[in-house]
Design an enzyme around this catalytic site. Structure first.
Site, mmCIF file in Angstrom:
data_model
loop_
_atom_site.group_PDB
_atom_site.id
_atom_site.type_symbol
_atom_site.label_atom_id
_atom_site.label_comp_id
_atom_site.label_asym_id
_atom_site.label_seq_id
_atom_site.Cartn_x
_atom_site.Cartn_y
_atom_site.Cartn_z
ATOM 1 N N ASP A 138 0.842 -1.193 0.000
ATOM 2 C CA ASP A 138 0.000 0.000 0.000
ATOM 3 C C ASP A 138 0.876 1.242 0.000
ATOM 4 O O ASP A 138 1.770 1.385 0.840
ATOM 5 C CB ASP A 138 -0.922 -0.004 1.225
ATOM 6 C CG ASP A 138 -2.079 0.974 1.058
ATOM 7 O OD1 ASP A 138 -2.362 1.373 -0.083
ATOM 8 O OD2 ASP A 138 -2.704 1.322 2.080
ATOM 9 N N HIS A 145 -3.917 13.766 1.163
ATOM 10 C CA HIS A 145 -4.150 12.832 2.280
ATOM 11 C C HIS A 145 -2.977 12.890 3.262
ATOM 12 O O HIS A 145 -3.173 12.990 4.476
ATOM 13 C CB HIS A 145 -4.335 11.410 1.739
ATOM 14 C CG HIS A 145 -4.407 10.362 2.813
ATOM 15 N ND1 HIS A 145 -5.478 10.268 3.688
ATOM 16 C CD2 HIS A 145 -3.548 9.372 3.172
ATOM 17 C CE1 HIS A 145 -5.270 9.252 4.525
ATOM 18 N NE2 HIS A 145 -4.107 8.695 4.241
ATOM 19 N N GLU A 210 -10.547 3.583 3.904
ATOM 20 C CA GLU A 210 -9.693 4.413 3.051
ATOM 21 C C GLU A 210 -10.015 4.064 1.607
ATOM 22 O O GLU A 210 -9.903 2.901 1.197
ATOM 23 C CB GLU A 210 -8.202 4.166 3.349
ATOM 24 C CG GLU A 210 -7.797 4.659 4.741
ATOM 25 C CD GLU A 210 -6.290 4.692 4.960
ATOM 26 O OE1 GLU A 210 -5.564 3.930 4.295
ATOM 27 O OE2 GLU A 210 -5.837 5.482 5.817
ATOM 28 N N GLU A 212 -9.267 3.832 -2.137
ATOM 29 C CA GLU A 212 -8.026 3.757 -2.908
ATOM 30 C C GLU A 212 -8.276 3.067 -4.256
ATOM 31 O O GLU A 212 -9.306 2.440 -4.463
ATOM 32 C CB GLU A 212 -6.976 2.955 -2.126
ATOM 33 C CG GLU A 212 -6.811 3.414 -0.681
ATOM 34 C CD GLU A 212 -5.564 2.866 0.000
ATOM 35 O OE1 GLU A 212 -4.764 2.189 -0.681
ATOM 36 O OE2 GLU A 212 -5.401 3.118 1.207
ATOM 37 N N ASP A 244 -9.029 0.136 2.200
ATOM 38 C CA ASP A 244 -8.028 -0.242 3.193
ATOM 39 C C ASP A 244 -8.584 0.105 4.577
ATOM 40 O O ASP A 244 -8.300 1.166 5.133
ATOM 41 C CB ASP A 244 -6.726 0.528 2.898
ATOM 42 C CG ASP A 244 -5.653 0.290 3.956
ATOM 43 O OD1 ASP A 244 -5.672 -0.762 4.594
ATOM 44 O OD2 ASP A 244 -4.797 1.184 4.122
ATOM 45 N N ARG A 248 -8.112 3.490 13.686
ATOM 46 C CA ARG A 248 -7.256 4.658 13.959
ATOM 47 C C ARG A 248 -6.668 4.670 15.361
ATOM 48 O O ARG A 248 -5.556 5.160 15.564
ATOM 49 C CB ARG A 248 -8.039 5.950 13.722
ATOM 50 C CG ARG A 248 -8.597 6.098 12.323
ATOM 51 C CD ARG A 248 -7.523 6.049 11.277
ATOM 52 N NE ARG A 248 -8.060 6.235 9.929
ATOM 53 C CZ ARG A 248 -7.362 6.048 8.826
ATOM 54 N NH1 ARG A 248 -6.093 5.666 8.900
ATOM 55 N NH2 ARG A 248 -7.912 6.229 7.655
ATOM 56 N N GLN A 251 -3.941 2.181 15.399
ATOM 57 C CA GLN A 251 -2.869 2.713 14.545
ATOM 58 C C GLN A 251 -2.022 3.753 15.270
ATOM 59 O O GLN A 251 -0.791 3.710 15.217
ATOM 60 C CB GLN A 251 -3.493 3.328 13.285
ATOM 61 C CG GLN A 251 -2.488 3.791 12.240
ATOM 62 C CD GLN A 251 -3.181 4.406 11.016
ATOM 63 O OE1 GLN A 251 -4.406 4.415 10.907
ATOM 64 N NE2 GLN A 251 -2.395 4.925 10.087
ATOM 65 N N LYS A 264 -4.317 -2.365 10.384
ATOM 66 C CA LYS A 264 -4.751 -2.427 8.994
ATOM 67 C C LYS A 264 -4.804 -3.841 8.418
ATOM 68 O O LYS A 264 -5.451 -4.055 7.392
ATOM 69 C CB LYS A 264 -3.818 -1.568 8.121
ATOM 70 C CG LYS A 264 -4.088 -0.074 8.251
ATOM 71 C CD LYS A 264 -3.025 0.724 7.525
ATOM 72 C CE LYS A 264 -3.298 2.216 7.613
ATOM 73 N NZ LYS A 264 -4.329 2.690 6.674
ATOM 74 N N THR A 268 -8.866 -5.972 3.968
ATOM 75 C CA THR A 268 -8.810 -5.019 2.865
ATOM 76 C C THR A 268 -9.794 -5.530 1.825
ATOM 77 O O THR A 268 -9.755 -6.713 1.470
ATOM 78 C CB THR A 268 -7.401 -4.965 2.241
ATOM 79 O OG1 THR A 268 -6.450 -4.648 3.264
ATOM 80 C CG2 THR A 268 -7.319 -3.917 1.140
ATOM 81 N N GLU A 385 -10.055 12.119 7.989
ATOM 82 C CA GLU A 385 -9.894 13.466 7.436
ATOM 83 C C GLU A 385 -11.210 14.237 7.445
ATOM 84 O O GLU A 385 -11.245 15.412 7.808
ATOM 85 C CB GLU A 385 -9.393 13.370 5.994
ATOM 86 C CG GLU A 385 -8.004 12.791 5.854
ATOM 87 C CD GLU A 385 -7.723 12.370 4.428
ATOM 88 O OE1 GLU A 385 -7.391 13.230 3.613
ATOM 89 O OE2 GLU A 385 -7.865 11.168 4.124
HETATM 90 CA CA CA Z 1 -4.051 2.984 2.958
#
Ligand code: CA
Length: 440
Positions: A138, A145, A210, A212, A244, A248, A251, A264, A268, A385
């Site tokens: 990834d 971002h 996420e 992507e 993904d 948080r 993380q 993570k 996925t 975000e």
């Molecule tokens: Ca990612």
């Protein structure tokens, strides 16, 4: 570009001509499917709301030369051989399939040349993983971002000094990649959110998505043999949507010093249809414009062709549907829309950097762009975000607020490509529903 991209082409498969169809005749993405209730897997091609079972079409005398080789590779339970096929063979196959499917619905001179049983309604099929993914990487290619996230964690120093010199990435987990539609179980993990010394263990309270784009490796490279940027795109078979999923709170406690790990690697999600590199041609755009003051890419990450046409104009939308919305039969509500053209590094630069030390990529490997966010409000590809790490919740049409995802929430990512003088094509859907953690 060639005749297969002609926006005026139509198909005798009427559903392919609907203006909002993701799979018009200009697209022709590959996917692996089974007929409902059956276990046999085959590679098919999406057209409107139908799937061409290419293996089933081999009985008719429709394929010759290299196109026939590719058609045979579709009579397999995985896309591995197809992904290894030479570019010109794939191109011959695409041209012939476009010819076979073109026509006007209801026009008496148009005939369906496919043998009976070679067209399967999507409603009667189940999608399967396209290929066994050996390795998954990834990247972090969106500067918007990276800056948004950096500001939340390091307000004074959001963008680290290496960002504009190399495409940042980490090795992800291939075993937990699941197909669109699979439930996502809320992961357990260690968190330390209130600044106290001892962390606690339990279900994540900050589950996020996420949005992507994923790139499948076609032809691999030998260990020790870097891929020069001029040849990088020859190694990319096609693209899909990627979610993904990220915890948080887990993380932020674990990510230093080696980056994300169990925050993570629990899941996925990918979309089932792989849009080929050739289908993307009309939507190619220049690489990200580096404003004055930004360093030029080092020579190994730089080519005229990549600078002029290394980007892709691809719109990515994220939708949410809560349990209340589902019960009220409400449509999913859009959280964001962003463009892959806004990422700082091109797919070719990512692939070249990945192999620049001699690392080998193998057919079926997947690498993803990283969260695709743009500069404008509403173009942020994660809740982290959009809500500024939960400080500014988003409000759903039911009046519910979301800082992060709750059990019962469904996230649906969609992608499409659209441009003046070209047809609109889509990537389909990448969805997942959050379910409660397993008992500890
Ligand atoms: Ca990612």
């Amino acid at each position: 570009m060639n005749a297969t991209h002609d926006p005026s082409l139509t198909s005798w498969v009427a559903s392919a001509n609907a203006p909002d169809s993701d799979f018009p005749i200009q697209n022709l993405p590959f996917g692996v499917f089974s007929r409902k209730g059956e276990t046999e897997r085959r590679v098919g091609v999406a057209i409107g709301d139908q799937i061409v079972d290419v293996g089933e079409s081999l009985s008719a005398n429709l394929w010759t030369g290299k196109a026939r080789d590719v058609a045979r590779f579709c009579d397999r339970p995985s896309m591995k051989e197809l992904m290894q096929a030479p570019r010109e063979a794939l191109s011959e196959f695409r041209a012939r399939l476009s010819e076979l499917l073109s026509g006007t619905p209801g026009d008496e001179s148009t005939i369906n040349p496919l043998p009976p049983g070679a067209l399967v309604p999507m409603a009667e099929a189940e999608m399967r993983p396209p290929v066994e993914i050996g390795d998954y990487t990834d990247f972090y290619a969106s500067i918007y971002h990276a800056t948004n996230v950096g500001k939340l964690f390091r307000p004074d120093n959001p963008l680290l000094p290496n960002y504009k010199y190399l495409p940042i990435g980490y090795h992800g987990r291939a075993s937990s990649i699941v197909l669109s539609g699979a439930d996502i179980r809320r992961p357990l993990g260690q968190t330390q959110t209130d600044g106290t010394a001892a962390p606690s263990f339990g279900p994540t309270q900050m589950l996020d998505y996420e949005a992507e784009i994923g790139f499948f490796v076609g032809a691999g490279n030998e260990l020790g043999e870097p891929v020069p940027i001029q040849e990088a795109e020859d190694h990319i078979f096609g693209v899909c949507l990627v979610n993904d999923w990220s915890a948080r709170d887990i993380q932020s406690w674990e990510y230093q010093p080696l980056g994300p790990f169990v925050a993570k690697n629990f899941a996925t999600t990918i979309s089932p249809w792989v849009v080929t590199w050739e289908a993307l041609e009309p939507y190619r755009v220049p690489a990200f414009f580096r404003p004055p003051g930004d360093p030029a890419p080092l020579p190994y990450l730089s080519s005229e062709e990549d600078k002029n046409a290394g980007g892709i104009e691809l719109t990515i939308e994220v939708y949410i549907r809560s349990m209340l919305m589902r019960e009220g039969h409400m449509r999913p509500s859009r959280l964001s829309a962003s463009s892959l053209a806004d990422i700082y590094w091109t797919p070719a630069q990512m692939l070249t950097h990945h192999t620049s030390n001699g690392c080998n990529l193998r057919t079926g490997d997947l690498f993803a762009s990283g969260t695709v966010s743009g500069p404008d409000p509403g173009s942020q590809g994660s809740l982290l975000e959009l809500t500024r790490r939960g400080a500014e919740p988003v409000v759903l049409p039911t009046g519910e607020e979301r800082r992060f995802l709750l059990d019962g929430d469904e996230i649906i990512i969609r992608g499409h490509l659209e441009r003046e003088g070209a047809a609109r094509i889509g990537l389909g859907e990448c969805s997942g529903l959050i379910v409660a953690s397993s008992a500890r």
